[in-house]
Design a protein around this motif. Structure first.
Motif, PDB file in Angstrom:
ATOM      1  N   VAL A  58       0.832  -1.212   0.000  1.00 53.65           N
ATOM      2  CA  VAL A  58       0.000   0.000   0.000  1.00 53.65           C
ATOM      3  C   VAL A  58       0.860   1.253   0.000  1.00 53.65           C
ATOM      4  O   VAL A  58       0.630   2.185  -0.778  1.00 53.65           O
ATOM      5  CB  VAL A  58      -0.941  -0.011   1.226  1.00 53.65           C
ATOM      6  CG1 VAL A  58      -1.644   1.339   1.367  1.00 53.65           C
ATOM      7  CG2 VAL A  58      -1.963  -1.130   1.103  1.00 53.65           C
ATOM      8  N   ILE A  59       1.859   1.281   0.869  1.00 49.10           N
ATOM      9  CA  ILE A  59       2.725   2.457   0.953  1.00 49.10           C
ATOM     10  C   ILE A  59       3.503   2.645  -0.347  1.00 49.10           C
ATOM     11  O   ILE A  59       3.768   3.772  -0.766  1.00 49.10           O
ATOM     12  CB  ILE A  59       3.665   2.337   2.162  1.00 49.10           C
ATOM     13  CG1 ILE A  59       2.847   2.374   3.461  1.00 49.10           C
ATOM     14  CG2 ILE A  59       4.706   3.455   2.178  1.00 49.10           C
ATOM     15  CD1 ILE A  59       3.653   2.158   4.723  1.00 49.10           C
ATOM     16  N   ALA A  60       3.838   1.549  -1.013  1.00 50.24           N
ATOM     17  CA  ALA A  60       4.544   1.635  -2.295  1.00 50.24           C
ATOM     18  C   ALA A  60       3.694   2.310  -3.366  1.00 50.24           C
ATOM     19  O   ALA A  60       4.229   2.871  -4.334  1.00 50.24           O
ATOM     20  CB  ALA A  60       4.970   0.242  -2.767  1.00 50.24           C
ATOM     21  N   THR A  61       2.363   2.287  -3.205  1.00 47.59           N
ATOM     22  CA  THR A  61       1.484   2.991  -4.146  1.00 47.59           C
ATOM     23  C   THR A  61       1.340   4.470  -3.794  1.00 47.59           C
ATOM     24  O   THR A  61       0.696   5.214  -4.529  1.00 47.59           O
ATOM     25  CB  THR A  61       0.076   2.368  -4.172  1.00 47.59           C
ATOM     26  OG1 THR A  61      -0.578   2.603  -2.908  1.00 47.59           O
ATOM     27  CG2 THR A  61       0.116   0.884  -4.463  1.00 47.59           C
ATOM     28  N   ILE A 201       2.570   2.934  -9.936  1.00 45.30           N
ATOM     29  CA  ILE A 201       1.484   3.789  -9.438  1.00 45.30           C
ATOM     30  C   ILE A 201       2.021   4.765  -8.406  1.00 45.30           C
ATOM     31  O   ILE A 201       1.669   5.949  -8.395  1.00 45.30           O
ATOM     32  CB  ILE A 201       0.353   2.925  -8.831  1.00 45.30           C
ATOM     33  CG1 ILE A 201      -0.364   2.149  -9.932  1.00 45.30           C
ATOM     34  CG2 ILE A 201      -0.647   3.790  -8.061  1.00 45.30           C
ATOM     35  CD1 ILE A 201      -1.320   1.086  -9.410  1.00 45.30           C
ATOM     36  N   GLY A 202       2.899   4.283  -7.537  1.00 44.23           N
ATOM     37  CA  GLY A 202       3.486   5.153  -6.524  1.00 44.23           C
ATOM     38  C   GLY A 202       4.414   6.198  -7.106  1.00 44.23           C
ATOM     39  O   GLY A 202       4.508   7.312  -6.593  1.00 44.23           O
ATOM     40  N   SER A 203       5.106   5.842  -8.197  1.00 41.94           N
ATOM     41  CA  SER A 203       6.033   6.792  -8.821  1.00 41.94           C
ATOM     42  C   SER A 203       5.294   7.905  -9.541  1.00 41.94           C
ATOM     43  O   SER A 203       5.613   9.084  -9.385  1.00 41.94           O
ATOM     44  CB  SER A 203       6.950   6.052  -9.802  1.00 41.94           C
ATOM     45  OG  SER A 203       7.784   5.154  -9.130  1.00 41.94           O
ATOM     46  N   ASN A 204       4.299   7.507 -10.348  1.00 43.24           N
ATOM     47  CA  ASN A 204       3.528   8.511 -11.105  1.00 43.24           C
ATOM     48  C   ASN A 204       2.214   7.859 -11.521  1.00 43.24           C
ATOM     49  O   ASN A 204       2.150   7.156 -12.535  1.00 43.24           O
ATOM     50  CB  ASN A 204       4.318   8.989 -12.326  1.00 43.24           C
ATOM     51  CG  ASN A 204       3.683  10.211 -12.959  1.00 43.24           C
ATOM     52  OD1 ASN A 204       2.459  10.322 -13.048  1.00 43.24           O
ATOM     53  ND2 ASN A 204       4.514  11.138 -13.408  1.00 43.24           N
ATOM     54  N   LYS A 205       1.200   8.107 -10.754  1.00 44.05           N
ATOM     55  CA  LYS A 205      -0.084   7.448 -10.963  1.00 44.05           C
ATOM     56  C   LYS A 205      -0.708   7.826 -12.303  1.00 44.05           C
ATOM     57  O   LYS A 205      -1.208   6.957 -13.034  1.00 44.05           O
ATOM     58  CB  LYS A 205      -1.036   7.811  -9.822  1.00 44.05           C
ATOM     59  CG  LYS A 205      -2.359   7.063  -9.833  1.00 44.05           C
ATOM     60  CD  LYS A 205      -3.160   7.389  -8.583  1.00 44.05           C
ATOM     61  CE  LYS A 205      -4.459   6.607  -8.531  1.00 44.05           C
ATOM     62  NZ  LYS A 205      -5.211   6.876  -7.283  1.00 44.05           N
ATOM     63  N   SER A 266       9.410   4.199   0.692  1.00 42.64           N
ATOM     64  CA  SER A 266       9.128   5.637   0.733  1.00 42.64           C
ATOM     65  C   SER A 266       7.651   5.908   0.964  1.00 42.64           C
ATOM     66  O   SER A 266       6.781   5.308   0.307  1.00 42.64           O
ATOM     67  CB  SER A 266       9.566   6.289  -0.583  1.00 42.64           C
ATOM     68  OG  SER A 266       9.179   7.642  -0.621  1.00 42.64           O
ATOM     69  N   LEU A 267       7.350   6.813   1.880  1.00 42.41           N
ATOM     70  CA  LEU A 267       5.961   7.213   2.114  1.00 42.41           C
ATOM     71  C   LEU A 267       5.371   7.940   0.916  1.00 42.41           C
ATOM     72  O   LEU A 267       4.154   8.050   0.783  1.00 42.41           O
ATOM     73  CB  LEU A 267       5.877   8.119   3.350  1.00 42.41           C
ATOM     74  CG  LEU A 267       5.976   7.418   4.708  1.00 42.41           C
ATOM     75  CD1 LEU A 267       6.070   8.446   5.827  1.00 42.41           C
ATOM     76  CD2 LEU A 267       4.779   6.504   4.940  1.00 42.41           C
ATOM     77  N   SER A 268       6.218   8.425   0.027  1.00 37.73           N
ATOM     78  CA  SER A 268       5.749   9.093  -1.194  1.00 37.73           C
ATOM     79  C   SER A 268       5.396   8.096  -2.282  1.00 37.73           C
ATOM     80  O   SER A 268       4.833   8.463  -3.315  1.00 37.73           O
ATOM     81  CB  SER A 268       6.829  10.053  -1.710  1.00 37.73           C
ATOM     82  OG  SER A 268       7.134  11.028  -0.734  1.00 37.73           O
ATOM     83  N   GLY A 269       5.737   6.833  -2.079  1.00 39.23           N
ATOM     84  CA  GLY A 269       5.429   5.797  -3.054  1.00 39.23           C
ATOM     85  C   GLY A 269       6.540   5.607  -4.080  1.00 39.23           C
ATOM     86  O   GLY A 269       7.476   6.396  -4.172  1.00 39.23           O
TER      87      GLY A 269
END
Length: 324
Positions: A58-61, A201-205, A266-269
């Motif tokens: 989830v956090i990875a997203t 998705i986490g990098s750039n949805k 990363s919390l930012s995904g």
């Protein structure tokens, strides 16, 4: 050998930190090197580590799941209620996993399809799961089988409870299951299309969506993973501690999320590591078990753990700035 390159990797840093922490505790007290310490660390790490594996996805997203702690206890209470009505233990385990999967699915739908902020959606299901567990169990503490009782076999998955076997009594067999789950999910996250899409998705949805990937589907699956592993954490919890109590579970998710962040996700995904997550959880657990040995009281433990968490998040921000 380029040490700067090695220690720019947060996993290497947390491994070194875990080793240093263990060395410090072993120098400060003889109790830390005893076999019972390893057993206590394992017992305390099981349920947090299983939750942490799931919430890593989830956090990875770029999302968050605050419901995993109460979902773990809710699944145990619902499964235990069926157990008291005569359901065999393997059916109880399936019910628990199903409860976790349903809550994960609900979270995924709320976040991906209804576009609710993950914080709000999972805060809501945290309250729902806590209330549902109390309602189904009628606010009673549920006790799971022990000793030679029918159904007590499931405890052997996590800890040897009888003398005379190949392994000594209280040996943490759950460490084997945890290791297997960690390896499998590490492969899923880093070596499969599913894992690559979740990280994307986490990098750039938006870019992921425009590339033709069903973002809603894979984001929902990440929350389902989180729910299933929360239920597995609930099973580990009752295997070790024997009972599930209503209105508990709050705070479990903070330990799991802290382990994930400390481990380098990363919390930012966009960045996730199951191996790092496991190491992060064991850092938290070693501190929890080791501090009382040297006379550090619980409120100081929270204080120090909070500092470690803030430092880990700050390191993540620095790494992202350095790369970006």
């Amino acid at each position: 050998m380029n040490l700067k390159k090695i220690f720019s990797n947060q996993q290497a840093v947390v491994i070194a930190a875990l080793v240093v922490i263990c060395i410090v505790f072993s120098l400060l007290t003889d109790k830390f090197l005893q076999a019972t310490t390893f057993t206590n660390i394992s017992k305390s790490a099981y349920y947090v580590a299983f939750m942490a594996i799931g919430v890593t996805f989830v956090i990875a997203t770029g999302g968050i799941d605050l419901s995993i702690g109460t979902v773990a206890i809710c699944s145990a209470l619902i499964g235990g209620t069926f157990m008291e009505k005569g359901a065999p233990m393997f059916v109880v385990i399936l019910i628990m996993l199903l409860v976790g999967a349903i809550f994960g699915l609900i979270n995924g739908i709320l976040v991906s399809h209804f576009e609710l902020p993950a914080f709000i959606a999972t805060l809501g299901t945290m309250m729902v799961s806590r209330g549902l567990g109390s309602i189904v169990s009628k606010t009673k503490t549920i006790s799971f089988p022990q000793g030679n009782s029918a159904g007590a076999w499931f405890r052997e998955i996590f800890m040897v409870t009888k003398d005379g076997g190949i392994l000594p009594k209280n040996f943490p067999t759950g460490f084997i299951l945890l290791a297997v789950c960690a390896v499998v999910m590490a492969v899923v996250l880093n070596k499969t299309r599913l894992g690559r899409y979740i990280l994307s998705i986490g990098s750039n949805k938006e870019a992921t969506r425009l590339s033709g990937i069903d973002v809603k589907k894979y984001e929902t699956l990440a929350y389902v993973f989180s729910g299933v592993f929360a239920a597995l954490a609930g099973l580990a919890y009752v295997a070790v501690f024997s009972t599930a109590q209503p209105n508990t579970g709050n705070g479990f998710e903070l330990d799991a999320i802290a382990g994930v962040v400390i481990g380098g996700t990363s919390l930012s995904g966009g960045v996730g590591s199951i191996v790092g997550t496991i190491i992060g959880v064991f850092i938290m657990t070693v501190l929890k078990i080791g501090f009382p040995y040297i006379g550090v009281q619980s409120h100081y433990q929270l204080f120090i753990t909070g500092i470690i968490l803030v430092f880990a998040v700050y390191m993540d921000i620095l790494n992202r700035k350095r790369k970006g």
